[in-house]
Scaffold this motif. Structure first.
Motif, PDB file in Angstrom:
ATOM      1  N   SER A  15      -1.729  32.949  -9.299  1.00 54.90           N
ATOM      2  CA  SER A  15      -0.566  32.615 -10.106  1.00 54.90           C
ATOM      3  C   SER A  15       0.462  31.897  -9.245  1.00 54.90           C
ATOM      4  O   SER A  15       0.611  32.200  -8.063  1.00 54.90           O
ATOM      5  CB  SER A  15       0.041  33.900 -10.675  1.00 54.90           C
ATOM      6  N   LEU A  16       1.170  30.970  -9.853  1.00 55.17           N
ATOM      7  CA  LEU A  16       2.246  30.283  -9.137  1.00 55.17           C
ATOM      8  C   LEU A  16       3.361  31.248  -8.762  1.00 55.17           C
ATOM      9  O   LEU A  16       3.986  31.121  -7.716  1.00 55.17           O
ATOM     10  CB  LEU A  16       2.819  29.160 -10.006  1.00 55.17           C
ATOM     11  N   PHE A  17       3.610  32.237  -9.610  1.00 62.59           N
ATOM     12  CA  PHE A  17       4.732  33.150  -9.396  1.00 62.59           C
ATOM     13  C   PHE A  17       4.394  34.337  -8.508  1.00 62.59           C
ATOM     14  O   PHE A  17       5.191  34.720  -7.671  1.00 62.59           O
ATOM     15  CB  PHE A  17       5.274  33.643 -10.742  1.00 62.59           C
ATOM     16  N   SER A  18       3.220  34.922  -8.711  1.00 59.44           N
ATOM     17  CA  SER A  18       2.901  36.140  -7.943  1.00 59.44           C
ATOM     18  C   SER A  18       1.868  35.906  -6.844  1.00 59.44           C
ATOM     19  O   SER A  18       1.491  36.841  -6.148  1.00 59.44           O
ATOM     20  CB  SER A  18       2.427  37.251  -8.881  1.00 59.44           C
ATOM     21  N   GLY A  19       1.425  34.687  -6.670  1.00 64.00           N
ATOM     22  CA  GLY A  19       0.494  34.378  -5.586  1.00 64.00           C
ATOM     23  C   GLY A  19      -0.940  34.742  -5.903  1.00 64.00           C
ATOM     24  O   GLY A  19      -1.335  34.816  -7.062  1.00 64.00           O
ATOM     25  N   GLU A  20      -1.699  34.980  -4.860  1.00 63.32           N
ATOM     26  CA  GLU A  20      -3.125  35.264  -4.997  1.00 63.32           C
ATOM     27  C   GLU A  20      -3.408  36.716  -4.623  1.00 63.32           C
ATOM     28  O   GLU A  20      -2.744  37.288  -3.757  1.00 63.32           O
ATOM     29  CB  GLU A  20      -3.935  34.344  -4.083  1.00 63.32           C
ATOM     30  N   ALA A  21      -4.399  37.280  -5.298  1.00 70.22           N
ATOM     31  CA  ALA A  21      -4.850  38.632  -4.974  1.00 70.22           C
ATOM     32  C   ALA A  21      -6.357  38.693  -5.170  1.00 70.22           C
ATOM     33  O   ALA A  21      -6.890  38.135  -6.134  1.00 70.22           O
ATOM     34  CB  ALA A  21      -4.165  39.659  -5.863  1.00 70.22           C
ATOM     35  N   PHE A  22      -7.035  39.344  -4.232  1.00 74.60           N
ATOM     36  CA  PHE A  22      -8.493  39.470  -4.302  1.00 74.60           C
ATOM     37  C   PHE A  22      -8.859  40.846  -3.760  1.00 74.60           C
ATOM     38  O   PHE A  22      -8.416  41.221  -2.676  1.00 74.60           O
ATOM     39  CB  PHE A  22      -9.163  38.379  -3.463  1.00 74.60           C
ATOM     40  N   GLU A  23      -9.625  41.591  -4.512  1.00 72.69           N
ATOM     41  CA  GLU A  23     -10.115  42.893  -4.050  1.00 72.69           C
ATOM     42  C   GLU A  23     -11.508  43.100  -4.613  1.00 72.69           C
ATOM     43  O   GLU A  23     -11.750  42.859  -5.799  1.00 72.69           O
ATOM     44  CB  GLU A  23      -9.190  44.013  -4.518  1.00 72.69           C
ATOM     45  N   ASP A  24     -12.416  43.531  -3.759  1.00 73.88           N
ATOM     46  CA  ASP A  24     -13.770  43.784  -4.231  1.00 73.88           C
ATOM     47  C   ASP A  24     -14.251  45.148  -3.761  1.00 73.88           C
ATOM     48  O   ASP A  24     -13.782  45.677  -2.765  1.00 73.88           O
ATOM     49  CB  ASP A  24     -14.737  42.690  -3.785  1.00 73.88           C
TER      50      ASP A  24
END
Length: 165
Positions: free
Chosen positions: A55-64
């Protein structure tokens, strides 16, 4: 790449970009929702479940979480939607995901439970099929499987009783 049961969103594209080999690790199912206030997708592949958000506002997140590392899955519904909490074995880590689509999240939960149950069964069968007469070694392996959460107390006692017979 187009997947069945998966709508190609920016979150899915982000998840795909983070995968080492998106061709061999195809996303089979996904659900839109939020984790820790970030909107994104919870996706299931043949080897793991992945949360991805871009997202432009909240950035990136990745979890696996790899399926063999899943200890327990908790699912709850209320009038607004549903939550799934995926507990990771021996770490205290929990992936908490919320979606307004109860049906989709329930289907995801059922698929994850089926996969993790199959992994437990495969591990139990591989243990039972090991040869040798060393009962102490087999008992130690059973204890380790129980401690690691691959088998329940009941399964442990049943396998232990078979070993003693």
């Amino acid at each position: 790449m187009a997947y069945k049961n998966v709508k190609m969103t920016k979150h899915i594209k982000y998840i795909e970009s983070m995968m080492k080999d998106p061709v061999s690790e195809e996303i089979g199912y996904s659900v839109y929702g939020e984790k820790n206030g970030k909107l994104g997708e919870l996706a299931a592949t043949p080897s793991r479940v992945i949360f991805g958000s871009k997202s432009l506002f909240s950035g990136e997140a990745f979890e696996d979480i790899y399926y063999e590392d899943i200890h327990y899955i908790e699912y709850n519904e209320n009038y607004k939607g549903a939550t799934i909490d995926i507990y990771v074995r021996n770490s205290g880590r929990v992936l908490k995901f919320y979606s307004t689509s109860k049906t989709s999240l329930r289907a995801m939960r059922n698929a994850l439970i089926e996969i993790t149950d199959q992994i437990k069964e495969d591990k139990s069968n591989s243990y039972e099929n090991k040869g040798g007469d060393d009962s102490i070694e087999k008992l130690q392996q059973l204890v380790k499987m129980k401690e690691d959460g691959y088998i329940t107390d009941t399964e442990f006692n049943n396998l232990k009783n078979k070993l003693i017979e």
